[in-house]
Design an enzyme around this catalytic site. Structure first.
Site, PDB file in Angstrom:
ATOM      1  N   ARG A 213       0.832  -1.188   0.075  1.00  0.00           N
ATOM      2  CA  ARG A 213      -0.034   0.015  -0.037  1.00  0.00           C
ATOM      3  C   ARG A 213       1.153   1.207  -0.009  1.00  0.00           C
ATOM      4  O   ARG A 213       0.563   2.091  -0.845  1.00  0.00           O
ATOM      5  CB  ARG A 213      -1.045   0.054   1.233  1.00  0.00           C
ATOM      6  CG  ARG A 213      -2.029  -0.870   1.270  1.00  0.00           C
ATOM      7  CD  ARG A 213      -2.508  -1.448   2.402  1.00  0.00           C
ATOM      8  NE  ARG A 213      -1.293  -2.613   2.885  1.00  0.00           N
ATOM      9  CZ  ARG A 213      -1.610  -3.695   2.470  1.00  0.00           C
ATOM     10  NH1 ARG A 213      -2.683  -4.171   1.858  1.00  0.00           N
ATOM     11  NH2 ARG A 213      -0.759  -4.642   2.768  1.00  0.00           N
ATOM     12  N   THR A 214       1.790   1.243   0.922  1.00  0.00           N
ATOM     13  CA  THR A 214       2.409   2.580   1.209  1.00  0.00           C
ATOM     14  C   THR A 214       3.418   3.067  -0.212  1.00  0.00           C
ATOM     15  O   THR A 214       3.265   4.132  -0.637  1.00  0.00           O
ATOM     16  CB  THR A 214       3.286   2.851   2.388  1.00  0.00           C
ATOM     17  OG1 THR A 214       2.345   2.024   3.470  1.00  0.00           O
ATOM     18  CG2 THR A 214       3.873   3.861   2.653  1.00  0.00           C
TER      19      THR A 214
ATOM     20  N   LYS B 239      26.137  -4.351  -0.379  1.00  0.00           N
ATOM     21  CA  LYS B 239      27.613  -4.498  -0.549  1.00  0.00           C
ATOM     22  C   LYS B 239      28.305  -3.746   1.006  1.00  0.00           C
ATOM     23  O   LYS B 239      29.527  -3.615   0.826  1.00  0.00           O
ATOM     24  CB  LYS B 239      28.108  -3.789  -1.775  1.00  0.00           C
ATOM     25  CG  LYS B 239      27.631  -4.337  -2.919  1.00  0.00           C
ATOM     26  CD  LYS B 239      28.348  -3.682  -4.121  1.00  0.00           C
ATOM     27  CE  LYS B 239      27.312  -3.655  -5.329  1.00  0.00           C
ATOM     28  NZ  LYS B 239      27.827  -2.394  -6.280  1.00  0.00           N
TER      29      LYS B 239
ATOM     30  N   ARG C 224      11.285   3.804   3.949  1.00  0.00           N
ATOM     31  CA  ARG C 224      10.701   2.863   5.076  1.00  0.00           C
ATOM     32  C   ARG C 224      12.072   2.249   5.544  1.00  0.00           C
ATOM     33  O   ARG C 224      12.805   1.447   4.671  1.00  0.00           O
ATOM     34  CB  ARG C 224       9.779   2.084   4.530  1.00  0.00           C
ATOM     35  CG  ARG C 224       9.434   0.917   5.570  1.00  0.00           C
ATOM     36  CD  ARG C 224       8.229  -0.017   4.801  1.00  0.00           C
ATOM     37  NE  ARG C 224       7.007   0.731   5.208  1.00  0.00           N
ATOM     38  CZ  ARG C 224       5.731   0.498   5.095  1.00  0.00           C
ATOM     39  NH1 ARG C 224       5.798  -1.072   4.988  1.00  0.00           N
ATOM     40  NH2 ARG C 224       4.787   0.806   5.156  1.00  0.00           N
TER      41      ARG C 224
ATOM     42  N   HIS D  47       4.465   5.387  11.801  1.00  0.00           N
ATOM     43  CA  HIS D  47       4.004   5.613  10.190  1.00  0.00           C
ATOM     44  C   HIS D  47       2.890   6.763  10.206  1.00  0.00           C
ATOM     45  O   HIS D  47       1.843   6.406  10.031  1.00  0.00           O
ATOM     46  CB  HIS D  47       3.327   4.271  10.256  1.00  0.00           C
ATOM     47  CG  HIS D  47       2.870   3.894   8.645  1.00  0.00           C
ATOM     48  ND1 HIS D  47       3.141   4.521   7.770  1.00  0.00           N
ATOM     49  CD2 HIS D  47       2.575   2.567   8.058  1.00  0.00           C
ATOM     50  CE1 HIS D  47       2.842   4.049   6.375  1.00  0.00           C
ATOM     51  NE2 HIS D  47       2.567   2.640   6.936  1.00  0.00           N
TER      52      HIS D  47
HETATM   53  N1   CP Z   1      -0.536  -0.250   5.945  1.00  0.00           N
HETATM   54  C1   CP Z   1       0.712  -0.460   5.492  1.00  0.00           C
HETATM   55  O1   CP Z   1       1.609   0.122   5.832  1.00  0.00           O
HETATM   56  O2   CP Z   1       0.774  -1.512   4.426  1.00  0.00           O
HETATM   57  P1   CP Z   1       2.054  -1.923   3.418  1.00  0.00           P
HETATM   58  O3   CP Z   1       2.922  -2.427   4.460  1.00  0.00           O
HETATM   59  O4   CP Z   1       1.662  -2.767   2.706  1.00  0.00           O
HETATM   60  O5   CP Z   1       2.843  -0.466   3.004  1.00  0.00           O
END
Ligand code: CP
Length: 318
Positions: A63-64, A91, A113, A141
């Site tokens: 999603r993100t 590496k 991320r 998040h």
């Molecule tokens: N909700 C969420 O962060 O989903 P993903 O891990 O698929 O990005």
């Protein structure tokens, strides 16, 4: 006459903890104005034409990552996607060196991320591009919490005064932490619920009500945000079995009928474990807004990309 909105001054979006209620409101209102673009036949505006946005994901994401990429493309920015396995981190290059090299390519925004809590806060002051936190370890998040709040406001007409329950693995959840900070700032009453082993010690200091009883957590709630049970953590024995978890804390039609308000909003950040934390009939049911959350994620990420890019422009002009 509409009240003048707070100006956005931040180069980065690192977390919800440091945002004011006015800044959250500004993001939600900006997202509201961007949402309509995604329903046009031609889903593109020139707002960020000429900007370069890098998506750097050290952990898996459906999603993100795709929603940030679509948001950037709908604003006409150029995008570049890098994963851990395709980068020179493999590496032995450090994260800081990798980010400094990406910076040297004169990019404007880096969406990151990473599994280390706080990595973004260390990197952001050391680089010129905007850093957007797409999830850091168990910490924050922020765009997930923003899209959750946007969805609540869209469906319920407000956030202030609502009773919101966050259910499941709170201890390991960056979504829970960002949601608690955001919802509290926006005036919601937050209850957290889960097995004792999945509730952080001292969580009540965040101003939330804490319970290990699902019936109590559902009673009177306007919204329940159901978190993923992280099966990988099952090995360390945080609860006896998935079957037991589903029986005690899984949200089913029967439990909703027995304990919840008729119009309770069912939310889940995804990915879903069907039949564990939520039954399929609830996930796909009338009050589920799980896919609306995904749709709204694009508008929120368009708003965030736009705002941090505007902050960059005003800094250059000063
Ligand atoms: N909700 C969420 O962060 O989903 P993903 O891990 O698929 O990005």
């Amino acid at each position: 006459m509409t009240e003048k909105m707070t100006d956005w001054k931040r180069k980065d979006l690192l977390g919800i903890e440091e945002l004011s209620a006015e800044e959250i409101e500004l993001i939600l209102q900006t997202a509201d104005s961007f949402k309509e673009i995604s329903s046009r036949p031609v889903k593109k505006v020139p707002t960020l034409r000429g900007k370069t946005i890098v998506l750097f994901f050290f952990e898996p994401s459906t999603r993100t990552r795709s929603s940030f990429e679509l948001a950037a493309k709908r604003l006409s920015a150029d995008t570049l996607s890098i994963t851990k396995s395709s980068s020179s981190i493999q590496k032995g290059e450090t994260l800081k060196d990798t980010i400094k090299n990406i910076e040297a390519m004169q990019v404007d925004v880096i969406i990151l991320r990473h599994s280390s809590s706080g990595a973004h806060h260390i990197l952001a002051p050391q680089v010129t591009p905007s850093i957007i936190n797409a999830g850091d370890g168990c910490h924050e998040h922020p765009t997930q919490a923003l899209l959750d709040m946007f969805t609540i406001k869209e469906k319920k007409g407000k956030i202030k005064g609502l009773k919101v329950t966050i259910l499941g693995d709170i201890a390991h959840s960056r979504v829970a932490r960002s949601n608690i900070w955001g919802l509290k700032k926006m005036g919601a009453e937050v209850t957290i619920c889960g097995p004792k082993t999945l509730l952080p010690r001292d969580i009540d200091k965040m101003g939330v009500k804490v319970t290990t009883c699902l019936a109590e957590a559902l009673k009177g709630a306007d919204v329940v945000n159901i978190l993923r049970i992280q099966k990988e953590r099952q090995q360390v024995g945080l609860f006896p079995s998935l079957r037991e978890y589903a029986s005690e804390f899984g949200v089913s039609r029967e439990k909703l009928d027995k304990y919840a308000k008729k119009d309770i909003l069912i939310m889940h950040p995804g990915p879903i474990n069907r039949g564990i934390e939520i039954t399929p009939d609830v996930a796909d049911g009338k009050y589920s807004v799980i896919l609306d959350q995904v749709t709204n994620g694009i508008a929120i990420r368009m708003a965030v990309l736009y705002l941090v890019s505007q902050a960059g422009i005003s800094e250059q002009q000063e």
